[in-house]
Design an enzyme around this catalytic site. Structure first.
Site, PDB file in Angstrom:
ATOM      1  N   GLU A  80       3.314  -6.509   7.038  1.00 54.03           N
ATOM      2  CA  GLU A  80       2.358  -5.569   7.629  1.00 54.03           C
ATOM      3  C   GLU A  80       2.467  -5.446   9.145  1.00 54.03           C
ATOM      4  OE1 GLU A  80       1.585  -7.784   5.254  1.00 54.03           O
ATOM      5  OE2 GLU A  80       0.135  -6.943   3.843  1.00 54.03           O
TER       6      GLU A  80
ATOM      7  N   GLY B  66       0.964  -5.599   0.662  1.00 53.95           N
ATOM      8  CA  GLY B  66      -0.036  -5.774  -0.392  1.00 53.95           C
ATOM      9  C   GLY B  66       0.575  -6.234  -1.708  1.00 53.95           C
TER      10      GLY B  66
ATOM     11  N   ALA C 114       0.845  -1.197   0.000  1.00 56.77           N
ATOM     12  CA  ALA C 114       0.000   0.000   0.000  1.00 56.77           C
ATOM     13  C   ALA C 114       0.879   1.246   0.000  1.00 56.77           C
ATOM     14  CB  ALA C 114      -0.879  -0.007   1.245  1.00 56.77           C
TER      15      ALA C 114
ATOM     16  N   GLU D 131       0.743  -9.805  -1.421  1.00 54.25           N
ATOM     17  CA  GLU D 131      -0.624 -10.355  -1.479  1.00 54.25           C
ATOM     18  C   GLU D 131      -1.158 -10.411  -2.916  1.00 54.25           C
ATOM     19  OE1 GLU D 131      -1.787  -7.665   1.810  1.00 54.25           O
ATOM     20  OE2 GLU D 131      -2.898  -9.418   2.535  1.00 54.25           O
TER      21      GLU D 131
HETATM   22  N1  COA Z   1       4.420   3.601  -0.080  1.00 53.55           N
HETATM   23  C1  COA Z   1       4.747   4.805  -0.569  1.00 53.55           C
HETATM   24  N2  COA Z   1       5.966   5.096  -1.035  1.00 53.55           N
HETATM   25  C2  COA Z   1       6.874   4.117  -0.996  1.00 53.55           C
HETATM   26  C3  COA Z   1       6.608   2.839  -0.513  1.00 53.55           C
HETATM   27  C4  COA Z   1       5.300   2.602  -0.033  1.00 53.55           C
HETATM   28  N3  COA Z   1       4.930   1.392   0.425  1.00 53.55           N
HETATM   29  N4  COA Z   1       7.740   2.093  -0.596  1.00 53.55           N
HETATM   30  C5  COA Z   1       8.679   2.901  -1.131  1.00 53.55           C
HETATM   31  N5  COA Z   1       8.167   4.125  -1.370  1.00 53.55           N
HETATM   32  C6  COA Z   1       8.838   5.286  -1.895  1.00 53.55           C
HETATM   33  C7  COA Z   1       9.866   5.824  -0.911  1.00 53.55           C
HETATM   34  O1  COA Z   1       9.269   6.602   0.068  1.00 53.55           O
HETATM   35  C8  COA Z   1      10.772   6.586  -1.826  1.00 53.55           C
HETATM   36  O2  COA Z   1      10.173   7.815  -2.135  1.00 53.55           O
HETATM   37  P1  COA Z   1      11.077   9.173  -2.190  1.00 53.55           P
HETATM   38  O3  COA Z   1      11.995   8.959  -3.353  1.00 53.55           O
HETATM   39  O4  COA Z   1      10.057  10.233  -2.410  1.00 53.55           O
HETATM   40  O5  COA Z   1      11.787   9.240  -0.861  1.00 53.55           O
HETATM   41  C9  COA Z   1      10.771   5.741  -3.103  1.00 53.55           C
HETATM   42  O6  COA Z   1       9.593   4.940  -3.035  1.00 53.55           O
HETATM   43  C10 COA Z   1      11.960   4.821  -3.172  1.00 53.55           C
HETATM   44  O7  COA Z   1      12.005   4.082  -1.959  1.00 53.55           O
HETATM   45  P2  COA Z   1      13.380   3.606  -1.325  1.00 53.55           P
HETATM   46  O8  COA Z   1      13.075   2.989   0.007  1.00 53.55           O
HETATM   47  O9  COA Z   1      14.369   4.720  -1.374  1.00 53.55           O
HETATM   48  O10 COA Z   1      13.797   2.518  -2.417  1.00 53.55           O
HETATM   49  P3  COA Z   1      14.668   1.210  -2.288  1.00 53.55           P
HETATM   50  O11 COA Z   1      14.743   0.664  -3.660  1.00 53.55           O
HETATM   51  O12 COA Z   1      15.912   1.470  -1.513  1.00 53.55           O
HETATM   52  O13 COA Z   1      13.782   0.211  -1.356  1.00 53.55           O
HETATM   53  C11 COA Z   1      11.815  -1.013  -0.712  1.00 53.55           C
HETATM   54  C12 COA Z   1      12.574  -0.308  -1.841  1.00 53.55           C
HETATM   55  C13 COA Z   1      10.512  -1.529  -1.308  1.00 53.55           C
HETATM   56  C14 COA Z   1      12.671  -2.172  -0.179  1.00 53.55           C
HETATM   57  C15 COA Z   1      11.555  -0.029   0.458  1.00 53.55           C
HETATM   58  O14 COA Z   1      11.058   1.177  -0.098  1.00 53.55           O
HETATM   59  C16 COA Z   1      10.550  -0.501   1.468  1.00 53.55           C
HETATM   60  O15 COA Z   1      10.874  -1.322   2.298  1.00 53.55           O
HETATM   61  N6  COA Z   1       9.282   0.034   1.416  1.00 53.55           N
HETATM   62  C17 COA Z   1       8.244  -0.291   2.380  1.00 53.55           C
HETATM   63  C18 COA Z   1       7.683  -1.667   2.108  1.00 53.55           C
HETATM   64  C19 COA Z   1       6.623  -2.039   3.109  1.00 53.55           C
HETATM   65  O16 COA Z   1       6.847  -2.145   4.298  1.00 53.55           O
HETATM   66  N7  COA Z   1       5.424  -2.300   2.581  1.00 53.55           N
HETATM   67  C20 COA Z   1       4.313  -2.745   3.379  1.00 53.55           C
HETATM   68  C21 COA Z   1       3.138  -1.903   3.093  1.00 53.55           C
HETATM   69  S1  COA Z   1       1.712  -2.526   3.943  1.00 53.55           S
END
Ligand code: COA
Length: 258
Positions: A134, A111, A66, A114
């Site tokens: 989550e 998500g 999400a 999922e």
């Molecule tokens: N929602 C909104 N924005 C997200 C996002 C999310 N779930 N996941 C990543 N982004 C955004 C970051 O905020 C960042 O934005 P910015 O450039 O404006 O700062 C951009 O995407 C890049 O993210 P970043 O973390 O720098 O990239 P990465 O390639 O190093 O890592 C992930 C990617 C997916 C490993 C890491 O972003 C992450 O762990 N995200 C959260 C995942 C999560 O817990 N999801 C569960 C949701 S219920």
């Protein structure tokens, strides 16, 4: 079609739905969610569609779940609606009548994981991570994860993964059967599966899927009845007769989906 996702179907009847928010790691916000719901609905009605593939743009994430930035702006009521809608999206993917494949070409969390769990099969590029993360955000998987993960990897393993918000490597995911195949390129892996499916009768694949899905949560006796009913649908088809003729003529069958 919108800039946040795209869909294409080739002349073999293979449809590819691509999440397209690579800068946000393909996170699912409201607009993307509504677009995906509409497109999956259209795919469900497409009798020419033989295989459905879900993938994503970029080489970082398949889907980071999400959109957490957008979520921060939601009221409780809007959050409730979002959770219901994303649950509906995965339910509709799960109910697609044709085989579906998630080509996981990057990290898949929350998500995003999922969405992949809702597909029949999952293939994943190596070097990435996947998990239902989550609980680390003080929420629970709300798009089918608590129900589908145990059905795929078993109860105790699913509890372990969800209770620890584990991020598995693609290798670990393969080891526990969370993904079916692993390789350098997720779309190439999906294409290998697609090639196998395209050699099969399209109506047979739909009937086999419906029998497996409808029978899985019932007892064996009921499941066997469901299988018999699904078989009846196939008996009057032209493709069944074509397979018999092709076998006799020692050639590959040409199926028409009728
Ligand atoms: N929602 C909104 N924005 C997200 C996002 C999310 N779930 N996941 C990543 N982004 C955004 C970051 O905020 C960042 O934005 P910015 O450039 O404006 O700062 C951009 O995407 C890049 O993210 P970043 O973390 O720098 O990239 P990465 O390639 O190093 O890592 C992930 C990617 C997916 C490993 C890491 O972003 C992450 O762990 N995200 C959260 C995942 C999560 O817990 N999801 C569960 C949701 S219920």
């Amino acid at each position: 079609m919108s800039a946040e996702w795209n869909y294409s179907k080739d002349d073999r009847g293979v449809g590819v739905l691509t999440l397209n928010r690579p800068a946000a790691r393909n996170a699912i916000g409201w607009d993307l969610l509504e677009g995906l719901l509409e497109q999956v609905g259209r795919c469900a009605e497409d009798s020419e569609l033989r295989v459905f593939v879900l993938t994503a743009s970029g080489d970082k994430a398949f889907c980071a779940g999400a959109d957490l930035k957008e979520r921060k702006t939601y009221s409780e009521a809007k959050t409730r609606t979002f959770v219901r809608r994303i649950g509906r999206l995965t339910a509709e993917i799960g109910r697609l009548p044709m085989p579906s494949i998630a080509a996981i070409n990057g990290h898949a969390f929350g998500g995003g994981c999922e969405l992949a769990l809702a597909c029949d099969l999952r293939v994943m590029a190596s070097g990435y991570q996947i998990g239902l993360t989550e609980t680390a955000l003080a929420i629970i998987p709300g798009a089918g994860g608590t129900q589908r993960l145990p059905r795929i990897v078993g109860l105790a393993k699913a509890k372990q993964l969800i209770f620890t918000a584990a991020r598995l490597s693609s290798e670990q995911a393969l080891e526990i059967g969370l993904v079916n195949a692993l390789g350098d390129n997720a779309m190439d892996l999906a294409e290998d599966l697609v090639a196998g499916m395209l050699r099969c009768g399209p109506l047979a694949l739909r009937a086999a899927k419906s029998a497996i899905e409808a029978g899985f949560d019932t007892g064996l006796e009921e499941g066997l009845r469901i299988e018999q009913t699904a078989y009846q649908v196939i008996i009057p088809t032209a493709d069944r007769l074509e397979a018999l003729v092709a076998f006799a003529e020692k050639r590959a069958p040409e199926f028409t989906g009728r």
